[in-house]
Design an enzyme around this catalytic site. Structure first.
Site, PDB file in Angstrom:
ATOM      1  N   SER A  90      -4.849 -20.515  14.254  1.00 54.91           N
ATOM      2  CA  SER A  90      -4.885 -19.577  13.139  1.00 54.91           C
ATOM      3  C   SER A  90      -3.949 -20.086  12.055  1.00 54.91           C
ATOM      4  O   SER A  90      -3.042 -20.872  12.321  1.00 54.91           O
ATOM      5  CB  SER A  90      -4.435 -18.189  13.606  1.00 54.91           C
ATOM      6  OG  SER A  90      -5.196 -17.769  14.724  1.00 54.91           O
ATOM      7  N   GLY A  91      -4.155 -19.632  10.826  1.00 63.51           N
ATOM      8  CA  GLY A  91      -3.320 -20.069   9.716  1.00 63.51           C
ATOM      9  C   GLY A  91      -3.326 -19.049   8.603  1.00 63.51           C
ATOM     10  O   GLY A  91      -4.184 -18.171   8.545  1.00 63.51           O
TER      11      GLY A  91
ATOM     12  N   TRP B 203     -10.441 -18.933  14.233  1.00 65.00           N
ATOM     13  CA  TRP B 203      -9.782 -17.678  14.609  1.00 65.00           C
ATOM     14  C   TRP B 203     -10.242 -17.109  15.951  1.00 65.00           C
ATOM     15  O   TRP B 203      -9.539 -16.273  16.528  1.00 65.00           O
ATOM     16  CB  TRP B 203     -10.066 -16.617  13.553  1.00 65.00           C
ATOM     17  CG  TRP B 203      -9.531 -16.882  12.193  1.00 65.00           C
ATOM     18  CD1 TRP B 203     -10.222 -17.375  11.112  1.00 65.00           C
ATOM     19  CD2 TRP B 203      -8.199 -16.647  11.719  1.00 65.00           C
ATOM     20  NE1 TRP B 203      -9.401 -17.462  10.018  1.00 65.00           N
ATOM     21  CE2 TRP B 203      -8.152 -17.023  10.354  1.00 65.00           C
ATOM     22  CE3 TRP B 203      -7.033 -16.160  12.325  1.00 65.00           C
ATOM     23  CZ2 TRP B 203      -7.008 -16.911   9.582  1.00 65.00           C
ATOM     24  CZ3 TRP B 203      -5.898 -16.059  11.545  1.00 65.00           C
ATOM     25  CH2 TRP B 203      -5.877 -16.429  10.197  1.00 65.00           C
TER      26      TRP B 203
ATOM     27  N   ASN C 106     -12.937 -19.695   6.361  1.00 70.31           N
ATOM     28  CA  ASN C 106     -13.218 -19.981   4.959  1.00 70.31           C
ATOM     29  C   ASN C 106     -12.527 -21.262   4.475  1.00 70.31           C
ATOM     30  O   ASN C 106     -11.539 -21.701   5.051  1.00 70.31           O
ATOM     31  CB  ASN C 106     -12.751 -18.817   4.090  1.00 70.31           C
ATOM     32  CG  ASN C 106     -11.270 -18.525   4.278  1.00 70.31           C
ATOM     33  OD1 ASN C 106     -10.906 -17.773   5.174  1.00 70.31           O
ATOM     34  ND2 ASN C 106     -10.416 -19.108   3.467  1.00 70.31           N
TER      35      ASN C 106
ATOM     36  N   ASP D 152     -13.902 -15.416   0.737  1.00 69.62           N
ATOM     37  CA  ASP D 152     -13.105 -15.216   1.950  1.00 69.62           C
ATOM     38  C   ASP D 152     -13.927 -14.637   3.096  1.00 69.62           C
ATOM     39  O   ASP D 152     -13.469 -13.769   3.826  1.00 69.62           O
ATOM     40  CB  ASP D 152     -11.888 -14.327   1.659  1.00 69.62           C
ATOM     41  CG  ASP D 152     -10.912 -14.271   2.835  1.00 69.62           C
ATOM     42  OD1 ASP D 152     -10.846 -15.265   3.590  1.00 69.62           O
ATOM     43  OD2 ASP D 152     -10.227 -13.249   3.013  1.00 69.62           O
TER      44      ASP D 152
ATOM     45  N   ASP E  25     -14.951 -15.628   6.336  1.00 70.04           N
ATOM     46  CA  ASP E  25     -14.949 -16.441   7.553  1.00 70.04           C
ATOM     47  C   ASP E  25     -16.265 -16.234   8.298  1.00 70.04           C
ATOM     48  O   ASP E  25     -16.773 -15.124   8.369  1.00 70.04           O
ATOM     49  CB  ASP E  25     -13.816 -16.004   8.491  1.00 70.04           C
ATOM     50  CG  ASP E  25     -12.452 -16.114   7.855  1.00 70.04           C
ATOM     51  OD1 ASP E  25     -12.157 -17.172   7.293  1.00 70.04           O
ATOM     52  OD2 ASP E  25     -11.701 -15.135   7.913  1.00 70.04           O
TER      53      ASP E  25
ATOM     54  N   ARG F  42     -20.105 -12.340   8.516  1.00 72.88           N
ATOM     55  CA  ARG F  42     -19.291 -11.483   7.659  1.00 72.88           C
ATOM     56  C   ARG F  42     -19.890 -11.330   6.261  1.00 72.88           C
ATOM     57  O   ARG F  42     -19.664 -10.333   5.582  1.00 72.88           O
ATOM     58  CB  ARG F  42     -17.880 -12.089   7.571  1.00 72.88           C
ATOM     59  CG  ARG F  42     -16.854 -11.266   6.832  1.00 72.88           C
ATOM     60  CD  ARG F  42     -15.479 -11.854   7.088  1.00 72.88           C
ATOM     61  NE  ARG F  42     -14.479 -11.406   6.147  1.00 72.88           N
ATOM     62  CZ  ARG F  42     -13.203 -11.760   6.179  1.00 72.88           C
ATOM     63  NH1 ARG F  42     -12.778 -12.587   7.127  1.00 72.88           N
ATOM     64  NH2 ARG F  42     -12.339 -11.311   5.277  1.00 72.88           N
TER      65      ARG F  42
END
Length: 391
Positions: A41-42, A94, A112, A155, A157, A182
């Site tokens: 994750s980031g 994620w 993303n 955005d 993902d 999404r």
């Protein structure tokens, strides 16, 4: 970390990501044969996403696969304007990977691209962000990919849970993968090849203008973020997000916790070399629902709308029931064929993740987490109402 399951003693520990670069490890690892596979994750900074595999006995890294190209000539590098943009292009992993033992493939869903909302310095499709990617778990080599949001500027993902099942398309039996992304689009892929067999909307969207020859949405350039704002559906939260969907082979329906939503996307950094986010969305309106999608056609067969916004995971059972969280801090059972409400129980806190079910000593249990509490229901069949009862 690897622990001895008998006494909890530590066997080994290995660093999987660098905290100084603002990575963090929130993704549950998945064990596939002699591989322990974990994503990262980031915080949407200029770092690349990846997944890597470790030896379960020693912890030594076996392979690492980067979501975005790390040098010119790598697969996907032609979809970035230059090497520098590509190697810092994001694509966090994620969610845990999904494993297909029949085909010996893992399916990695990716996040993303970066910069997130600003886009002027990353012209192109920006592979392999916002995609479903099939890898060989023994080598980390890519078998195929499908990009659900080419050149994402909102955005979105594409890390929503892919569901694997067997089904028929045009009368032919196929090994299938379905995802409600999404961005508001539903996809059914041949999971051996990645070929899109069905592409459709499961809620109203306005950011795309049809599909290309590969079944991927074609971005509507007028709906990119603008300095003076652009009204877009869905909003940044997406038409769905991380709560898991479900599929019932009994009904042939794919069920997803969805939202019809609008917001205004603003571009903060219109320069030629934006950094970080460079924009965001503001305001908006949202309506939550469960959407039941026919996997063969992509059409919504029924919709169960909520009176308040709720996002909750879904469980479907062989008893033709659908369990999910309702908007009143309750657990709800719906008829999986019609979407009619059958039963509910107030829990006091909202249900977020999907319920699970198991059988013990002849009794079927339903287990659900709400807030800091686990609830277990013993399910019985009510012959008078043909609905579940609890005790």
């Amino acid at each position: 970390m690897s622990l001895n399951i008998k006494d909890g003693s530590e066997r080994w520990r290995k660093q999987i990501c660098d905290l100084d670069q603002f990575y963090y490890g929130s993704v549950a690892p998945v064990v596939v044969k002699n591989h322990v596979i974990a994503g990262v994750s980031g915080d949407d900074l200029d770092i690349p996403g990846y997944v890597q595999s470790h030896d379960p006995e020693t912890g030594e890294m076996q392979w690492r696969w980067y979501v975005v190209p790390q040098k010119k000539g790598d697969p996907g590098s032609e979809t970035w304007p230059n090497e520098e943009a590509a190697k810092h292009g994001g694509g966090m992993t994620w969610q845990p990977v999904t494993y297909d033992p029949d085909l010996n493939l893992i399916y990695v869903t990716t996040g993303n691209p970066q910069p997130v909302i600003a886009y002027s310095n990353r012209a192109g499709a920006n592979l392999f962000t916002a995609s479903i990617v099939a890898l060989n778990p023994d080598t980390g080599k890519m078998a195929w990919y499908f990009q659900s949001s080419p050149h994402d500027t909102h955005d979105w993902d594409s890390t929503q849970t892919p569901v694997l099942f067997e089904g028929e398309i045009n009368g032919q039996p196929r090994k299938l993968l379905a995802q409600a992304a999404r961005n508001g689009h539903f996809f059914v892929l041949d999971r051996a090849t990645g070929k899109a067999l069905v592409s459709s909307e499961y809620v109203k969207t306005n950011w795309s203008s049809g599909y290309d020859k590969n079944g991927q949405p074609i971005p509507n350039l007028a709906k990119r973020p603008q300095v003076d704002g652009s009204l877009v559906t869905p909003d940044q939260g997406g038409a769905t997000n991380w709560p898991p969907p479900s599929f019932s082979p009994k009904t042939g329906l794919f069920y997803v916790s969805a939202a019809l939503s609008y917001s205004v996307y603003y571009l903060y950094d219109p320069s030629e070399n934006p950094q970080g986010w460079g924009g965001t969305d503001r305001g908006g309106w949202s309506e939550s629902m469960i959407q039941a999608v026919d996997y063969k056609t992509g059409k919504v067969k029924w919709s169960h709308k909520w009176e308040a916004n709720i996002r909750s995971g879904i469980l479907t059972t062989a008893g033709n029931l659908l369990f999910t969280g309702g908007p009143s801090a309750d657990l709800v059972a719906l008829d999986a064929t019609t979407g009619d409400a059958l039963w509910h129980a107030r829990l006091g806190s909202s249900v977020s993740n999907g319920p699970s079910t198991y059988e013990l000593d002849g009794t079927q249990y339903l287990l659900v987490g709400a807030g800091d509490t686990l609830w277990a229901f013993a399910m019985q069949h009510d012959e008078r109402k043909s609905t579940p009862a609890s005790k």
